[in-house]
Enzyme design. Structure first.
Site, mmCIF file in Angstrom:
data_model
loop_
_atom_site.group_PDB
_atom_site.id
_atom_site.type_symbol
_atom_site.label_atom_id
_atom_site.label_comp_id
_atom_site.label_asym_id
_atom_site.label_seq_id
_atom_site.Cartn_x
_atom_site.Cartn_y
_atom_site.Cartn_z
ATOM 1 N N GLU A 51 5.681 -13.257 -13.548
ATOM 2 C CA GLU A 51 5.029 -11.814 -13.495
ATOM 3 C C GLU A 51 4.309 -11.032 -13.825
ATOM 4 O OE1 GLU A 51 8.885 -10.837 -11.799
ATOM 5 O OE2 GLU A 51 7.280 -10.380 -9.387
ATOM 6 N N TRP A 103 -3.096 -2.152 -1.691
ATOM 7 C CA TRP A 103 -2.314 -3.541 -1.872
ATOM 8 C C TRP A 103 -3.940 -4.628 -0.777
ATOM 9 C CZ3 TRP A 103 -0.383 -8.029 0.200
ATOM 10 C CH2 TRP A 103 -0.182 -8.872 -1.178
ATOM 11 N N CYS A 115 1.050 -1.231 -0.213
ATOM 12 C CA CYS A 115 -0.042 0.318 0.067
ATOM 13 C C CYS A 115 0.561 1.605 0.007
ATOM 14 C CB CYS A 115 -1.066 0.308 1.392
ATOM 15 S SG CYS A 115 -1.871 -1.119 1.824
ATOM 16 N N LYS A 117 4.778 -3.680 -5.665
ATOM 17 C CA LYS A 117 6.685 -3.884 -6.120
ATOM 18 C C LYS A 117 7.722 -3.963 -4.340
ATOM 19 C CE LYS A 117 10.286 -2.551 -7.861
ATOM 20 N NZ LYS A 117 10.822 -3.095 -9.152
ATOM 21 N N LYS A 152 10.653 -13.839 -13.750
ATOM 22 C CA LYS A 152 9.772 -12.213 -14.646
ATOM 23 C C LYS A 152 8.838 -13.263 -15.973
ATOM 24 C CE LYS A 152 11.332 -10.032 -13.164
ATOM 25 N NZ LYS A 152 12.153 -10.074 -12.287
ATOM 26 N N ARG A 182 3.106 0.059 -5.249
ATOM 27 C CA ARG A 182 3.230 -0.621 -4.081
ATOM 28 C C ARG A 182 1.584 -0.983 -4.133
ATOM 29 N NH1 ARG A 182 6.571 1.234 -0.358
ATOM 30 N NH2 ARG A 182 5.594 0.918 0.974
ATOM 31 N N HIS A 233 15.592 -35.916 -13.618
ATOM 32 C CA HIS A 233 15.542 -36.656 -12.495
ATOM 33 C C HIS A 233 13.627 -36.184 -12.895
ATOM 34 C CE1 HIS A 233 19.244 -37.737 -11.595
ATOM 35 N NE2 HIS A 233 19.515 -36.185 -12.298
ATOM 36 N N GLU A 243 15.235 -16.865 -12.233
ATOM 37 C CA GLU A 243 14.936 -15.658 -12.351
ATOM 38 C C GLU A 243 14.131 -15.349 -13.984
ATOM 39 O OE1 GLU A 243 14.360 -12.949 -11.104
ATOM 40 O OE2 GLU A 243 15.110 -10.963 -12.174
ATOM 41 N N ASN A 300 -0.582 1.503 5.637
ATOM 42 C CA ASN A 300 -0.039 0.733 5.763
ATOM 43 C C ASN A 300 0.509 -0.202 6.557
ATOM 44 O OD1 ASN A 300 2.059 -0.554 3.540
ATOM 45 N ND2 ASN A 300 3.623 0.427 4.079
ATOM 46 N N GLY A 301 0.980 -1.725 6.202
ATOM 47 C CA GLY A 301 1.087 -2.713 7.515
ATOM 48 C C GLY A 301 -0.489 -4.018 7.741
#
Ligand code: M6R
Length: 614
Positions: free
Chosen positions: A494, A75, A2, A609, A491, A27, A510, A487, A101-102
């Site tokens: 996401e 968020w 947030c 983010k 990407k 955010r 395997h 990575e 926020n939290g």
């Protein structure tokens, strides 16, 4: 996560708040809202599901006047994204409005207590409990807002950055933080507050970063006052921040992510500036100079991080172990913090975080610190919580990263880790001088080679069109390229919502090999380094099962060209620096596939983010 923002001064608050929310939208972006006290002392709250732009449409025809206000972009943690759960939240009497926020962890207990006293709740958020609790304490004790906030926060378990407005006090904002960031901007006869400095730098460069359990009393025509929960006053440390506004804009690119990918050659140059001197064959990190003994005495390094920063940590492990012969463990910060890890005073814990605010990484730092370890931070956001909690560290200096998918931070982190490993290796004499010089000189060549990789953008954009059909992708690499495979897969997941997995190439046989069929795209990092021949065998195994191979190869490779379905050719470099180049085509591939699929690249669903909650 947030984003929160606030303003008090002589200007109209609404445009400043909206602009601030847009800067903080990275955010969280599932709902947004604003509270303003009008000149007629009305406390107006407007909120809606969706983006900040939806809020702008929502308030047309509404009274958005007033030169004091707070605003929020959300968020969701507790309660689905909808206008009722959006912030600000009113108290029952509608005389208070609060943004948060939290996470308030004990919200259920507090809610029950307040409901028993007749308080009615409209939302399913944890936040509404806080505003109701403040009102309850205020009215039952006849307290002013500050005292009520102090008492309420004393009852709260969890993390918060909050700002509260009171209808009958249009000259005051009370703001507080614990484990969630909050910055106060001090202008000429005006104050700003925000989750980070980006909404503030346009108006003033003088900021105060609140510490945990500090409360800011922000009053018109008065000096900023900072107190703690017991009302002990501290003198706020005002610092000057420098942020280039241009870095906060897209600069002609369609998305921040593409801009940030293309910025990488410049970012890496900035990251090395003043640290690497190629004429004198020297690399200097001030943190290593200042804490040489501690770092050289380390028996073990433990790197804690999340997401992309964790992938950089895996590369850091290779670099430090092979250059310095110091054992390195890499841990997910979220796992490390809840284990009972064996840590002692000879351990150095490296915390890697772009935002410097990731809750799990911050908690891992605090845990390691409490066990006596020496903590080294590698962060991007200047003045954020992790660099302030560590003993020392090195910023990556890649500039603000706005796209939710991390790109330039990854290469910046790998660059700092390379410089750290080189510096320590020279001190410990664990790397021969010719090897040290070769790596250092080649590191200096990386920005130019990155530019060559950028020139492949059009080829990769064309390639992306072919693979939009895929529902699954596999990424393979060995050695330094294995973290790059992870990575690349992250990407793609996401931003395109295609399921993707990264594996060490040799692990494929395997289990994952069962997934290969004619529809399965497999990205293989197969540059002309280290285990090249073995990777060729892995490619043969995929082709024998009709998988579609996209190979990342070294320029001039003729062998893989004959086997793979398509090749992306990169300039040659040293194996230990390979990841600085190989990661770029994977960033571009994910970007273009997402664009082809019409996805929101910079603000993908469900993500934010800065992950400031557990
Ligand atoms: O700010 P941090 O580096 O601590 O963030 C860690 C992760 O949340 C972050 O890397 C995340 O995985 C990114 N969205 C990856 O693109």
């Amino acid at each position: 996560m947030c984003g929160i923002v606030g303003y008090i001064g002589n200007k109209e608050a609404y445009p400043i708040l909206i602009k601030g929310l847009k800067r903080l939208e990275y955010r969280g972006y599932d709902s947004a809202g604003v509270a303003l006290i009008s000149k007629e002392h009305q406390l107006n709250v407007y909120k809606t599901k969706g983006r900040v732009s939806d809020l702008e449409s929502f308030v047309t025809q509404k009274d958005i006047s007033g030169n004091i206000g707070i605003a929020h972009t959300r968020w969701a943690t507790h309660g689905e994204p909808c206008s009722i759960n959006a912030h600000p939240h009113y108290s029952t009497s509608e005389t208070l409005a609060l943004i948060h926020n939290g996470i308030i962890e004990n919200y259920a207990v507090l809610k029950e207590k307040l409901q028993a006293k007749g308080y009615l709740f409209k939302s399913s958020t944890d936040t509404e409990v806080l505003v109701q609790l403040i009102e309850y304490i205020k009215t039952t004790n006849h307290f002013d807002l500050l005292s009520a906030v102090q008492l309420a926060l004393g009852e709260v378990i969890g993390a918060y950055a909050i700002a509260v407005l009171e209808k009958d006090h249009p000259n005051e904002i009370i703001a507080a933080r614990k484990s969630s960031p909050l910055v106060i901007g001090i202008g000429e006869d005006e104050f700003f507050l925000a989750s980070d400095a980006t909404p503030i730098v346009e108006y003033t460069d003088r900021v105060v970063y609140l510490e945990d359990e500090e409360i800011a009393v922000i009053r018109r025509d008065e000096e900023l006052k900072v107190v703690n929960l017991s009302n002990v006053e501290t003198i706020p440390a005002v610092i000057r921040v420098k942020l280039n506004l241009g870095q906060l804009e897209k600069g002609g690119y369609p998305h921040f992510m593409l801009k940030e990918i293309f910025e990488q050659p410049g970012c890496i140059t900035d990251c090395m500036r003043g640290r690497i001197n190629l004429d004198k064959n020297n690399v200097v990190l001030s943190a290593v100079i200042d804490h040489k003994e501690k770092l050289l005495r380390a028996k073990r390094f433990i790197i804690v991080a999340c997401g992309t920063s964790w992938h950089a940590a895996l590369i850091g492990k290779h670099l430090i172990e092979s250059f310095c012969r110091i054992p390195v463990e890499v841990e997910y910060a979220s796992e490390f913090r809840y284990r009972d890890p064996v840590i002692d005073a000879d351990d150095v814990v490296i915390a890697i975080s772009q935002s410097g605010e990731t809750a799990d990484t911050l908690a891992a730092v605090e845990l390691a610190k409490s066990r006596g370890a020496f903590i080294y931070g590698i962060c991007n956001a200047i003045g954020s919580s992790i660099p302030r909690a560590t003993h020392t560290g090195s910023y990556i200096h890649v500039g603000p990263e706005i796209g939710v998918a991390s790109t330039k931070a990854f290469t910046g982190q790998v660059t700092v880790l390379t410089m750290l490993a080189l510096t320590l290796a020279r001190e410990k004499q664990t790397l021969s001088e010719p090897a040290f010089l070769a790596i250092l000189q080649e590191l200096g060549n990386i920005p130019a080679k990155m530019k060559e990789v950028m020139a492949l953008n059009d080829q990769i954009a064309e390639l992306a069109k072919i693979f939009t059909y895929a529902h699954n992708f596999i990424y393979l690499g060995r050695g330094y390229s294995y973290p790059v495979a992870l990575e690349g897969a992250l990407k793609l997941k996401e931003i395109s919502y295609i399921h993707a997995e990264g594996y060490p190439a040799a692990e494929m046989k395997h289990g994952p090999i069962a997934l290969i069929d004619a529809k399965m795209p497999v990205v293989v990092i197969a540059t002309h380094n280290g285990l090249y021949e073995k990777v060729i065998s892995n490619i043969q195994e995929i082709k024998a099962r009709k998988g579609k191979v996209i190979a990342i190869v070294t320029k001039g490779d003729t062998i893989i060209r004959q086997i793979a379905d398509c090749c992306i050719e990169l300039p040659e470099t040293l194996e230990c620096l390979d990841s600085l180049l190989t990661t770029i085509p994977l960033q571009l591939l994910a970007y273009h596939i997402a664009v082809c699929k019409g996805m929101d690249v910079d603000q993908p669903r469900n993500l934010a983010k800065s992950v400031t909650v557990e």
